[in-house]
Design a protein around this motif. Structure first.
Motif, PDB file in Angstrom:
ATOM      1  N   VAL A 155       0.870  -1.172   0.000  1.00  0.00           N
ATOM      2  CA  VAL A 155       0.000   0.000   0.000  1.00  0.00           C
ATOM      3  C   VAL A 155       0.907   1.222   0.000  1.00  0.00           C
ATOM      4  N   VAL A 156       0.798   2.044  -1.046  1.00  0.00           N
ATOM      5  CA  VAL A 156       1.721   3.160  -1.246  1.00  0.00           C
ATOM      6  C   VAL A 156       0.935   4.451  -1.381  1.00  0.00           C
ATOM      7  N   ALA A 157       1.344   5.486  -0.644  1.00  0.00           N
ATOM      8  CA  ALA A 157       0.768   6.826  -0.782  1.00  0.00           C
ATOM      9  C   ALA A 157       1.568   7.583  -1.836  1.00  0.00           C
ATOM     10  N   LEU A 158       0.877   8.080  -2.866  1.00  0.00           N
ATOM     11  CA  LEU A 158       1.543   8.801  -3.945  1.00  0.00           C
ATOM     12  C   LEU A 158       1.720  10.270  -3.550  1.00  0.00           C
ATOM     13  N   LEU A 159       2.924  10.774  -3.746  1.00  0.00           N
ATOM     14  CA  LEU A 159       3.228  12.158  -3.383  1.00  0.00           C
ATOM     15  C   LEU A 159       2.597  13.122  -4.385  1.00  0.00           C
ATOM     16  N   PRO A 160       2.205  14.322  -3.938  1.00  0.00           N
ATOM     17  CA  PRO A 160       1.500  15.264  -4.831  1.00  0.00           C
ATOM     18  C   PRO A 160       2.386  15.926  -5.876  1.00  0.00           C
ATOM     19  N   VAL A 161       3.706  15.815  -5.762  1.00  0.00           N
ATOM     20  CA  VAL A 161       4.611  16.434  -6.738  1.00  0.00           C
ATOM     21  C   VAL A 161       4.968  15.431  -7.821  1.00  0.00           C
ATOM     22  N   MET A 162       5.074  15.934  -9.080  1.00  0.00           N
ATOM     23  CA  MET A 162       5.404  15.070 -10.223  1.00  0.00           C
ATOM     24  C   MET A 162       6.431  15.749 -11.120  1.00  0.00           C
ATOM     25  N   PRO A 163       7.686  15.885 -10.667  1.00  0.00           N
ATOM     26  CA  PRO A 163       8.710  16.512 -11.513  1.00  0.00           C
ATOM     27  C   PRO A 163       9.034  15.639 -12.719  1.00  0.00           C
ATOM     28  N   PHE A 164       9.121  16.278 -13.892  1.00  0.00           N
ATOM     29  CA  PHE A 164       9.452  15.575 -15.137  1.00  0.00           C
ATOM     30  C   PHE A 164       8.517  14.387 -15.383  1.00  0.00           C
ATOM     31  N   LYS A 165       7.226  14.571 -15.082  1.00  0.00           N
ATOM     32  CA  LYS A 165       6.201  13.537 -15.275  1.00  0.00           C
ATOM     33  C   LYS A 165       6.534  12.253 -14.523  1.00  0.00           C
ATOM     34  N   THR A 166       7.104  12.403 -13.354  1.00  0.00           N
ATOM     35  CA  THR A 166       7.496  11.257 -12.529  1.00  0.00           C
ATOM     36  C   THR A 166       6.703  11.255 -11.237  1.00  0.00           C
ATOM     37  N   SER A 167       6.011  10.149 -10.964  1.00  0.00           N
ATOM     38  CA  SER A 167       5.269   9.979  -9.715  1.00  0.00           C
ATOM     39  C   SER A 167       6.124   9.222  -8.711  1.00  0.00           C
ATOM     40  N   PHE A 168       6.049   9.641  -7.443  1.00  0.00           N
ATOM     41  CA  PHE A 168       6.771   8.984  -6.370  1.00  0.00           C
ATOM     42  C   PHE A 168       5.794   8.558  -5.286  1.00  0.00           C
ATOM     43  N   GLY A 169       6.111   7.437  -4.643  1.00  0.00           N
ATOM     44  CA  GLY A 169       5.250   6.956  -3.574  1.00  0.00           C
ATOM     45  C   GLY A 169       6.041   6.240  -2.499  1.00  0.00           C
ATOM     46  N   LEU A 170       5.552   6.337  -1.258  1.00  0.00           N
ATOM     47  CA  LEU A 170       6.137   5.638  -0.121  1.00  0.00           C
ATOM     48  C   LEU A 170       5.037   4.886   0.597  1.00  0.00           C
ATOM     49  N   GLY A 171       5.339   3.666   1.039  1.00  0.00           N
ATOM     50  CA  GLY A 171       4.300   2.893   1.691  1.00  0.00           C
ATOM     51  C   GLY A 171       4.857   1.729   2.480  1.00  0.00           C
ATOM     52  N   VAL A 172       4.000   0.723   2.668  1.00  0.00           N
ATOM     53  CA  VAL A 172       4.323  -0.454   3.461  1.00  0.00           C
ATOM     54  C   VAL A 172       4.108  -1.694   2.603  1.00  0.00           C
ATOM     55  N   LEU A 225       7.834  -7.603   6.912  1.00  0.00           N
ATOM     56  CA  LEU A 225       7.111  -6.329   6.929  1.00  0.00           C
ATOM     57  C   LEU A 225       8.120  -5.199   6.870  1.00  0.00           C
ATOM     58  N   GLY A 226       7.887  -4.234   5.970  1.00  0.00           N
ATOM     59  CA  GLY A 226       8.820  -3.120   5.869  1.00  0.00           C
ATOM     60  C   GLY A 226       8.368  -2.092   4.850  1.00  0.00           C
ATOM     61  N   PRO A 227       9.178  -1.059   4.629  1.00  0.00           N
ATOM     62  CA  PRO A 227       8.809   0.032   3.721  1.00  0.00           C
ATOM     63  C   PRO A 227       8.897  -0.377   2.252  1.00  0.00           C
ATOM     64  N   SER A 228       8.151   0.334   1.421  1.00  0.00           N
ATOM     65  CA  SER A 228       8.141   0.105  -0.016  1.00  0.00           C
ATOM     66  C   SER A 228       8.294   1.448  -0.728  1.00  0.00           C
ATOM     67  N   LEU A 229       9.073   1.453  -1.797  1.00  0.00           N
ATOM     68  CA  LEU A 229       9.319   2.650  -2.598  1.00  0.00           C
ATOM     69  C   LEU A 229       8.782   2.424  -4.009  1.00  0.00           C
ATOM     70  N   PHE A 230       8.105   3.449  -4.555  1.00  0.00           N
ATOM     71  CA  PHE A 230       7.528   3.343  -5.895  1.00  0.00           C
ATOM     72  C   PHE A 230       7.855   4.608  -6.677  1.00  0.00           C
ATOM     73  N   ALA A 231       8.214   4.443  -7.950  1.00  0.00           N
ATOM     74  CA  ALA A 231       8.448   5.575  -8.850  1.00  0.00           C
ATOM     75  C   ALA A 231       7.967   5.191 -10.239  1.00  0.00           C
ATOM     76  N   GLU A 232       7.360   6.154 -10.940  1.00  0.00           N
ATOM     77  CA  GLU A 232       6.837   5.907 -12.290  1.00  0.00           C
ATOM     78  C   GLU A 232       7.076   7.138 -13.149  1.00  0.00           C
ATOM     79  N   ASN A 233       7.628   6.935 -14.347  1.00  0.00           N
ATOM     80  CA  ASN A 233       7.930   8.030 -15.265  1.00  0.00           C
ATOM     81  C   ASN A 233       7.221   7.810 -16.591  1.00  0.00           C
ATOM     82  N   LYS A 234       6.582   8.885 -17.103  1.00  0.00           N
ATOM     83  CA  LYS A 234       5.840   8.810 -18.372  1.00  0.00           C
ATOM     84  C   LYS A 234       6.254   9.930 -19.322  1.00  0.00           C
ATOM     85  N   MET A 235       7.537  10.276 -19.331  1.00  0.00           N
ATOM     86  CA  MET A 235       7.999  11.357 -20.203  1.00  0.00           C
ATOM     87  C   MET A 235       7.896  10.982 -21.676  1.00  0.00           C
ATOM     88  N   LEU A 236       8.184   9.725 -22.007  1.00  0.00           N
ATOM     89  CA  LEU A 236       8.092   9.280 -23.397  1.00  0.00           C
ATOM     90  C   LEU A 236       6.659   8.867 -23.711  1.00  0.00           C
TER      91      LEU A 236
END
Length: 253
Positions: free
Chosen positions: A103-120, A147-158
């Motif tokens: 379960v990841v909360a997506l951050l409200p900032v999207m630099p260079f069309k990149t989404s970031f998220g932090l979760g569990v 059980l531990g943290p999870s990192l998510f990143a997604e880029n859609k520049m292309l």
């Protein structure tokens, strides 16, 4: 082994049926991938001994997301046959069944069309091995829950490409495995494990090429690192390259 392979095949069939049956728009996606790679293991129990060999991976998963959160999960199956790096005729047949959900909360900032998220993330892993040396067979089966943290990143520049990175690094877990005391084994024990007694990292880097509004070709690199000191010092290192298909059953991308 045959029963576990049957479970994987049933899961894949259900995934395909869900994709075919999805006529209306729904806020989730499904994917299925198959790939291979190189696996390596190191066992302090065997004097010590390093092994390596080819590996096969089958993986399927799902995700539900909106602009604020991502909830995903996957079921994976690995099988490999490893040989001794010292040429001692020692061989290990290993299988790994993994279930993960994040379960990841997506951050409200999207630099260079990149989404970031932090979760569990919650990871459950079953490790099933048979070690062959001359006429001896040593069976080792272990179950882990992490059980531990999870990192998510997604880029859609292309335009037609989507790049994703997801990594989980558990901080605590439960291990159910045999224990060896004075050379004897076969007694199972439940143990609470925390860093630095263990390390488990599951990372995925994927590139998706859009084939249509709802279908994407999935190219994925997966790296799994596992290390634990109980009941003996052992390490596992897997690298996979996989091809698959992702079906979007939500809004048009």
């Amino acid at each position: 082994m045959k029963n576990r392979m049957l479970l994987v095949c049933v899961f894949c069939l259900l995934t395909v049926l869900l994709v075919v049956a999805g006529e209306k728009e729904k806020p989730y996606m499904l994917y299925l991938s198959v790939g291979g790679g190189i696996a390596g293991q190191y066992h302090e129990q065997y004097s010590p001994l390093a092994l390596y060999g080819p590996s096969l991976r089958i993986e399927g998963g799902w995700a539900i997301r909106n602009d604020f959160f991502l909830w995903n999960g996957q079921l994976s199956y690995n099988t490999e046959t490893l040989s001794s790096s010292r040429g001692m005729g020692f061989e290990v047949e290993s299988e790994m069944l993994g279930i993960q959900t994040s379960v990841v909360a997506l951050l409200p900032v999207m630099p260079f069309k990149t989404s970031f998220g932090l979760g569990v993330s919650i990871d459950c892993v079953g490790l099933f091995t048979e070690n062959f040396y001359k006429y001896e067979i040593d069976v080792y089966n272990a179950l882990f829950a992490f059980l531990g943290p999870s990192l998510f990143a997604e880029n859609k520049m292309l335009d037609r490409w989507t790049f994703r990175l997801q990594c989980s690094v558990p901080l605590a877990g439960i291990q159910w495995s045999p224990v060896w005391v004075n050379g004897s084994g076969g007694i199972n024990k439940t143990t609470l494990i925390v860093i630095p007694d263990f390390l488990y990292v599951d990372g995925r880097l994927s590139a998706l090429l859009r084939l249509s509004n709802r279908t994407e070709l999935l190219c994925m690199y997966t790296c799994i690192i596992e290390s634990h000191k109980k009941p003996f010092d052992s390490r596992l290192f897997n690298n996979f390259l996989s091809l698959g298909l992702e079906i979007d059953l939500g809004a048009t991308k």
